[in-house]
Design a protein around this motif. Structure first.
Motif, PDB file in Angstrom:
ATOM      1  N   VAL A 258       7.054  -0.090  -1.099  1.00 45.57           N
ATOM      2  CA  VAL A 258       7.199  -0.462  -2.516  1.00 45.57           C
ATOM      3  C   VAL A 258       7.871  -1.822  -2.620  1.00 45.57           C
ATOM      4  CG1 VAL A 258       8.254   0.164  -4.712  1.00 45.57           C
ATOM      5  CG2 VAL A 258       7.243   1.945  -3.264  1.00 45.57           C
ATOM      6  N   ARG A 259       8.936  -2.040  -1.858  1.00 46.70           N
ATOM      7  CA  ARG A 259       9.606  -3.341  -1.878  1.00 46.70           C
ATOM      8  C   ARG A 259       8.690  -4.434  -1.361  1.00 46.70           C
ATOM      9  NH1 ARG A 259      13.387  -0.397   0.938  1.00 46.70           N
ATOM     10  NH2 ARG A 259      13.139  -1.739   2.772  1.00 46.70           N
ATOM     11  N   ALA A 260       7.985  -4.124  -0.280  1.00 45.92           N
ATOM     12  CA  ALA A 260       7.144  -5.123   0.370  1.00 45.92           C
ATOM     13  C   ALA A 260       6.020  -5.605  -0.533  1.00 45.92           C
ATOM     14  CB  ALA A 260       6.559  -4.558   1.667  1.00 45.92           C
ATOM     15  N   ARG A 261       5.506  -4.718  -1.389  1.00 40.01           N
ATOM     16  CA  ARG A 261       4.377  -5.109  -2.225  1.00 40.01           C
ATOM     17  C   ARG A 261       4.792  -5.696  -3.563  1.00 40.01           C
ATOM     18  NH1 ARG A 261       1.623  -7.864  -3.489  1.00 40.01           N
ATOM     19  NH2 ARG A 261      -0.495  -7.833  -4.290  1.00 40.01           N
ATOM     20  N   THR A 286       0.925   8.276   1.107  1.00 36.06           N
ATOM     21  CA  THR A 286       0.355   7.840  -0.165  1.00 36.06           C
ATOM     22  C   THR A 286       1.078   8.495  -1.336  1.00 36.06           C
ATOM     23  OG1 THR A 286      -1.795   7.486   0.893  1.00 36.06           O
ATOM     24  CG2 THR A 286      -1.768   7.660  -1.506  1.00 36.06           C
ATOM     25  N   ALA A 287       1.378   9.786  -1.211  1.00 33.77           N
ATOM     26  CA  ALA A 287       2.085  10.480  -2.289  1.00 33.77           C
ATOM     27  C   ALA A 287       3.466   9.871  -2.516  1.00 33.77           C
ATOM     28  CB  ALA A 287       2.214  11.963  -1.961  1.00 33.77           C
ATOM     29  N   ALA A 288       4.201   9.604  -1.424  1.00 38.30           N
ATOM     30  CA  ALA A 288       5.531   9.019  -1.549  1.00 38.30           C
ATOM     31  C   ALA A 288       5.455   7.589  -2.089  1.00 38.30           C
ATOM     32  CB  ALA A 288       6.246   9.039  -0.201  1.00 38.30           C
ATOM     33  N   PHE A 289       4.457   6.845  -1.646  1.00 37.10           N
ATOM     34  CA  PHE A 289       4.272   5.463  -2.100  1.00 37.10           C
ATOM     35  C   PHE A 289       3.965   5.416  -3.594  1.00 37.10           C
ATOM     36  CE2 PHE A 289       1.330   1.556  -1.892  1.00 37.10           C
ATOM     37  CZ  PHE A 289       2.373   0.676  -2.081  1.00 37.10           C
ATOM     38  N   VAL A 290       3.025   6.222  -4.038  1.00 40.98           N
ATOM     39  CA  VAL A 290       2.660   6.245  -5.456  1.00 40.98           C
ATOM     40  C   VAL A 290       3.856   6.675  -6.305  1.00 40.98           C
ATOM     41  CG1 VAL A 290       1.226   7.408  -7.179  1.00 40.98           C
ATOM     42  CG2 VAL A 290       0.196   6.566  -5.055  1.00 40.98           C
ATOM     43  N   ARG A 291       4.602   7.654  -5.813  1.00 44.88           N
ATOM     44  CA  ARG A 291       5.781   8.096  -6.543  1.00 44.88           C
ATOM     45  C   ARG A 291       6.780   6.946  -6.713  1.00 44.88           C
ATOM     46  NH1 ARG A 291       6.473  12.177  -3.667  1.00 44.88           N
ATOM     47  NH2 ARG A 291       8.068  11.403  -2.224  1.00 44.88           N
ATOM     48  N   GLY A 292       6.989   6.193  -5.663  1.00 49.14           N
ATOM     49  CA  GLY A 292       7.905   5.057  -5.743  1.00 49.14           C
ATOM     50  C   GLY A 292       7.397   3.967  -6.677  1.00 49.14           C
ATOM     51  N   VAL A 293       6.094   3.732  -6.650  1.00 50.53           N
ATOM     52  CA  VAL A 293       5.505   2.710  -7.531  1.00 50.53           C
ATOM     53  C   VAL A 293       5.662   3.120  -8.995  1.00 50.53           C
ATOM     54  CG1 VAL A 293       3.345   1.582  -8.204  1.00 50.53           C
ATOM     55  CG2 VAL A 293       3.911   1.859  -5.776  1.00 50.53           C
ATOM     56  N   GLU A 294       5.432   4.377  -9.277  1.00 48.10           N
ATOM     57  CA  GLU A 294       5.522   4.841 -10.667  1.00 48.10           C
ATOM     58  C   GLU A 294       6.956   4.847 -11.191  1.00 48.10           C
ATOM     59  OE1 GLU A 294       3.459   8.562 -10.466  1.00 48.10           O
ATOM     60  OE2 GLU A 294       1.512   7.628 -10.919  1.00 48.10           O
ATOM     61  N   GLU A 295       7.923   4.793 -10.292  1.00 54.06           N
ATOM     62  CA  GLU A 295       9.330   4.736 -10.708  1.00 54.06           C
ATOM     63  C   GLU A 295       9.820   3.313 -10.959  1.00 54.06           C
ATOM     64  OE1 GLU A 295      11.320   6.730  -7.545  1.00 54.06           O
ATOM     65  OE2 GLU A 295      10.749   8.749  -8.228  1.00 54.06           O
ATOM     66  N   LEU A 296       9.007   2.311 -10.618  1.00 56.38           N
ATOM     67  CA  LEU A 296       9.414   0.929 -10.840  1.00 56.38           C
ATOM     68  C   LEU A 296       9.619   0.649 -12.325  1.00 56.38           C
ATOM     69  CD1 LEU A 296       6.983  -0.887  -8.378  1.00 56.38           C
ATOM     70  CD2 LEU A 296       9.473  -0.786  -8.176  1.00 56.38           C
ATOM     71  N   ARG A 297      10.653  -0.127 -12.625  1.00 57.91           N
ATOM     72  CA  ARG A 297      10.947  -0.478 -14.006  1.00 57.91           C
ATOM     73  C   ARG A 297      10.294  -1.820 -14.343  1.00 57.91           C
ATOM     74  NH1 ARG A 297      15.562   1.654 -11.894  1.00 57.91           N
ATOM     75  NH2 ARG A 297      16.451  -0.401 -11.422  1.00 57.91           N
ATOM     76  N   ILE A 298       9.401  -1.797 -15.316  1.00 56.54           N
ATOM     77  CA  ILE A 298       8.659  -2.982 -15.746  1.00 56.54           C
ATOM     78  C   ILE A 298       9.253  -3.466 -17.059  1.00 56.54           C
ATOM     79  CG2 ILE A 298       6.358  -3.899 -16.225  1.00 56.54           C
ATOM     80  CD1 ILE A 298       5.337  -1.155 -15.070  1.00 56.54           C
ATOM     81  N   GLY A 299       9.422  -4.778 -17.199  1.00 54.80           N
ATOM     82  CA  GLY A 299       9.932  -5.241 -18.474  1.00 54.80           C
ATOM     83  C   GLY A 299      10.413  -6.669 -18.456  1.00 54.80           C
ATOM     84  N   ASP A 300      11.293  -6.968 -19.379  1.00 53.72           N
ATOM     85  CA  ASP A 300      11.832  -8.302 -19.582  1.00 53.72           C
ATOM     86  C   ASP A 300      12.540  -8.766 -18.314  1.00 53.72           C
ATOM     87  OD1 ASP A 300      13.170 -10.598 -20.352  1.00 53.72           O
ATOM     88  OD2 ASP A 300      13.960  -9.745 -22.214  1.00 53.72           O
TER      89      ASP A 300
END
Length: 462
Positions: A258-261, A286-300
């Motif tokens: 997640v950090r690397a991408r 893949t399950a762990a990766f997707v879970r981490g991606v979906e937890e990323l905070r997007i915003g300002d």
């Protein structure tokens, strides 16, 4: 020639500032002054140049907040990452302040009968630097600091969307005690860049050129440098593989993935882009990766809790959307994300595709944004095949419980850097650069400071 350069806040789409682009007369004056400054600087002892680098580190930290704010406003970098970029630049200045004089010292060559001989590393002169927007401080500093300590001058053609940052860096070098005009930021309208760059490379006052950017720009600059018989360094991006073997710590690998991408909202040459995972652990990873991606905070990007900000330009967001759509049409599966976010600014959902492979845009092209492509490998040999199935060759990351196995696999894939159980990153103590369509030449470490020197032989008969 000339016109206006405008900068825009990618988080809001609102204009920030406008700059009058320089005409041919002003560019000529700037080049002449920069050339004169570089000739005088070459005569300054290397120990004194190193002192200026040490002062630059202090000044970078003093102006960290304002430099980071410019990066946030001009290209949407999350503020914590922007501050980290400035600090990394300061650490690099300190590295070359300490190590530069020793690296550049004359090297005696012994056992030559009847003569004293040595190798010297002498300045080449004025270097043209064509730099990108995605790391507006670090990309400049990682080239400029060693080049200045080596005794050269810098003509900086920075990306137009970070023009405020380019001019601020020019002032920063003067604040640190470097002579006026030694680092000159050129204000060139986008439409004029190809012609201006070509003319500068041909100019006898310009000794060499370095570019970090697209393959198209790199091909043009490399060809022009070749015609002029001048040294060039090209860093042209990548499509790095992140290889997860069947004995890897899956949770650790997924968190690192997640950090690397998604560092810099995925807008980095050394971001991992293709995730090649052993079949036995593909589902778990893949399950762990997707879970981490979906937890990323997007915003300002001004909000310190934000992990993914906007893309720097709307055309970059459109390119990511196209790569997702075409890859899905070719058979990839969309696991999360995949769409631009509504509202102001140029945001795109962090996206993961599975079932990708050669022949799909998300696998074959450089994806410069928050898009990850997951591919399953049958075994180590298949992982090597997939990792090498790219025209790029910048970095490689391999994850395994057996480090010898990881190194052995890495030796079979051609890249400029290989990291085992770590995310690919640049470090002032290590050379940085690519192979294949990722370019040639090296920045940082000993190789980087010597790239733009004349390696000169001295032979004095007794």
């Amino acid at each position: 020639m000339s016109g206006t350069i405008s900068t825009v806040d990618p988080a809001t789409g609102q204009p920030i500032a406008s700059y009058d682009a320089w005409d041919a007369v002003r560019i000529e004056t700037a080049v002449d002054r920069a050339h004169a400054a570089s000739r005088a600087w070459a005569l300054v002892p290397v120990a004194e140049r190193a002192v200026r680098a040490a002062e630059l580190a202090r000044v970078l930290r003093e102006y960290k907040a304002s430099l980071a704010d410019l990066a946030v406003r001009e290209m949407g970098k999350p503020v914590g990452e922007a501050e980290g970029e400035v600090e990394k630049s300061a650490l690099t200045a300190e590295y070359y302040a300490r190590q530069g004089p020793g690296i550049l010292a004359d090297e005696p060559v012994t056992a030559i009968e009847g003569a004293d001989a040595w190798v010297a590393y002498e300045p080449v002169g004025l270097v043209l630097a064509v730099m990108p927007w995605n790391f507006p401080v670090w990309q400049v500093m990682r080239f400029a600091i060693p080049s200045l300590v080596a005794g050269n001058g810098v003509l900086l053609k920075h990306a137009s969307n970070v023009m405020g940052g380019a001019l601020a860096l020019q002032d920063l070098f003067i604040e640190a005690g470097f002579p006026e005009h030694l680092v000159t930021a050129l204000v060139v309208a986008d439409a004029d860049v190809p012609d201006v760059t070509a003319r500068l490379i041909e100019d006898d006052r310009v000794a060499a050129v370095t570019l970090t950017g697209s393959n198209r720009a790199g091909a043009a600059v490399g060809a022009a440098a070749g015609r002029a018989a001048k040294k060039s360094v090209l860093e042209l991006g990548g499509s790095d593989a992140f290889v997860v073997l069947d004995d890897a710590d899956i949770e650790a690998a997924a968190a690192a993935a997640v950090r690397a991408r998604f560092t810099n909202s995925g807008q980095s040459c050394v971001c991992a882009k293709r995730f090649i995972v052993a079949e036995a652990v593909a589902d778990a990873f893949t399950a762990a990766f997707v879970r981490g991606v979906e937890e990323l905070r997007i915003g300002d990007p001004r909000d310190r809790s934000t992990q993914v900000g906007p893309l720097a330009r709307d055309d970059l967001r459109a390119a990511i959307a196209r790569q997702v759509e075409e890859s899905v049409a070719a058979g990839a599966r969309l696991l999360t994300g995949g769409k631009p976010l509504p509202g102001d600014g140029w945001f795109f959902q962090p996206t993961v595709l599975s079932g990708t492979g050669p022949g799909m845009q998300a696998f074959d092209e450089e994806t410069f944004g928050p898009l990850a492509a997951v591919t399953v490998a049958r075994d180590d040999d298949d992982a090597v095949r997939l990792a090498g199935a790219t025209s790029f060759g910048l970095g490689l990351s391999v994850w395994t419980a057996d480090t010898a196995r990881g190194v052995a696999l890495a030796r079979r894939v051609t890249t400029g850097a290989a990291f085992v159980n770590a995310v690919v990153a640049s470090d002032p103590r290590l050379p940085f650069g690519g192979t294949k369509r990722s370019g040639y030449g090296r920045e940082l470490a000993t190789a980087g400071i010597r790239e733009f020197t004349n390696t000169r032989t001295y032979w004095v008969a007794r």
